[in-house]
Write a protein that holds these residues in place. Structure first.
Motif, PDB file in Angstrom:
ATOM      1  N   PRO A   1      -6.260   1.292  -0.030  1.00 22.01           N
ATOM      2  CA  PRO A   1      -5.098   1.636  -0.576  1.00 22.01           C
ATOM      3  C   PRO A   1      -4.401   0.795  -1.434  1.00 22.01           C
ATOM      4  N   LEU A   2      -4.169  -0.681  -1.715  1.00 20.20           N
ATOM      5  CA  LEU A   2      -4.169  -1.006  -2.611  1.00 20.20           C
ATOM      6  C   LEU A   2      -4.279  -0.557  -3.803  1.00 20.20           C
TER       7      LEU A   2
ATOM      8  N   ARG B   1       0.949  -1.006   0.044  1.00 24.16           N
ATOM      9  CA  ARG B   1       0.397   0.073  -0.475  1.00 24.16           C
ATOM     10  C   ARG B   1       1.169   1.513  -0.195  1.00 24.16           C
TER      11      ARG B   1
ATOM     12  N   GLU C   1      -2.402   2.802  -4.516  1.00 22.08           N
ATOM     13  CA  GLU C   1      -1.026   1.906  -4.838  1.00 22.08           C
ATOM     14  C   GLU C   1      -1.084   2.159  -6.093  1.00 22.08           C
TER      15      GLU C   1
END
Length: 231
Positions: free
Chosen positions: A130-131, A104, A134
């Motif tokens: 968040p993954l 992340r 990112e």
């Protein structure tokens, strides 16, 4: 969703870094290619051989990175949370760069990758946003994000977490979260991604050849692969 609502094993549970640090000794003998590599091979896009630079998130022992290089990827950078896994990846030699980092918050250069890949990591994240965020930051315009993960149906139906057997012989689970397919779609769309392709893997004869004890799961989905495009 909390995995505890579906847990049929009751194994003691450890955190991701501790678990994979211990599992590394038998990991290659535990994870079957039909789970993730088999799905990657079914995808019609992206064109692996056209990938000039790939970010391999949660690269583990380097299995995915090695497969990408075999398919013609020019350069592959990998990050993983577990030092022991990274040591194995370095021995494999498929990556141009390897770093210890969270998927992340990778520390990799933004807008530098025409392909971002994450395989068998999302079930260890409490929040998917968040993954996907990112991956979006890392990808160039027009780039792709390929994610392969456990199918939520299998986790819920089998009540089976990601787990391994350490030297003491006590089966041990690694913290697992159940994410519905819609959770992935929501997180991806909110990050700006557009869905390009999706494949689901089921327990079929190929699976039963390596896991004959899983006959009761025949025709149940076990893994899923999605390809997302950055406009």
């Amino acid at each position: 969703m909390l995995f505890s609502d579906f847990d049929a094993r009751g194994y003691r549970t450890v955190d991701v870094r501790s678990g994979y640090g211990e599992w590394v000794r038998t990991y290659e003998r535990s994870v079957e290619d039909v789970m993730d590599i088999g799905l990657l091979e079914l995808l019609t896009e992206p064109s692996w051989e056209r990938a000039r630079r790939v970010a391999d998130l949660g690269c583990g022992t380097g299995r995915t990175g090695a497969w990408l290089r075999e398919r013609g990827a020019a350069a592959v950078d990998g990050v993983d949370l577990t030092p022991e896994m990274l040591d194995r990846a370095r021995l494999r030699g498929a990556h141009d760069y390897l770093g210890e980092a969270d998927v992340r918050d990778t520390g990799l250069a933004g807008g530098a990758y025409d392909l971002v890949v994450a395989s068998l990591v999302d079930e260890h994240l409490a929040d998917l946003a968040p993954l996907y965020g990112e991956a979006w930051r890392l990808a160039v315009s027009g780039g792709a994000f390929v994610l392969v993960g456990y199918h939520p149906h299998f986790i819920m139906h089998a009540g089976m977490p990601t787990h391994y057997t350490p030297p003491d012989g006590e089966p041990t689970a690694i913290s697992t979260t159940v994410h519905l397919i819609s959770d992935h779609v929501t997180a991806a769309l909110e990050a700006g991604w557009r869905l390009a392709e999706m494949r689901e893997g089921v327990i079929d004869e190929q699976w039963l050849a390596v896991k004959p004890q899983w006959k009761r799961f025949r025709n149940h989905p076990i893994s899923v692969a999605t390809v997302w495009r950055k406009p």
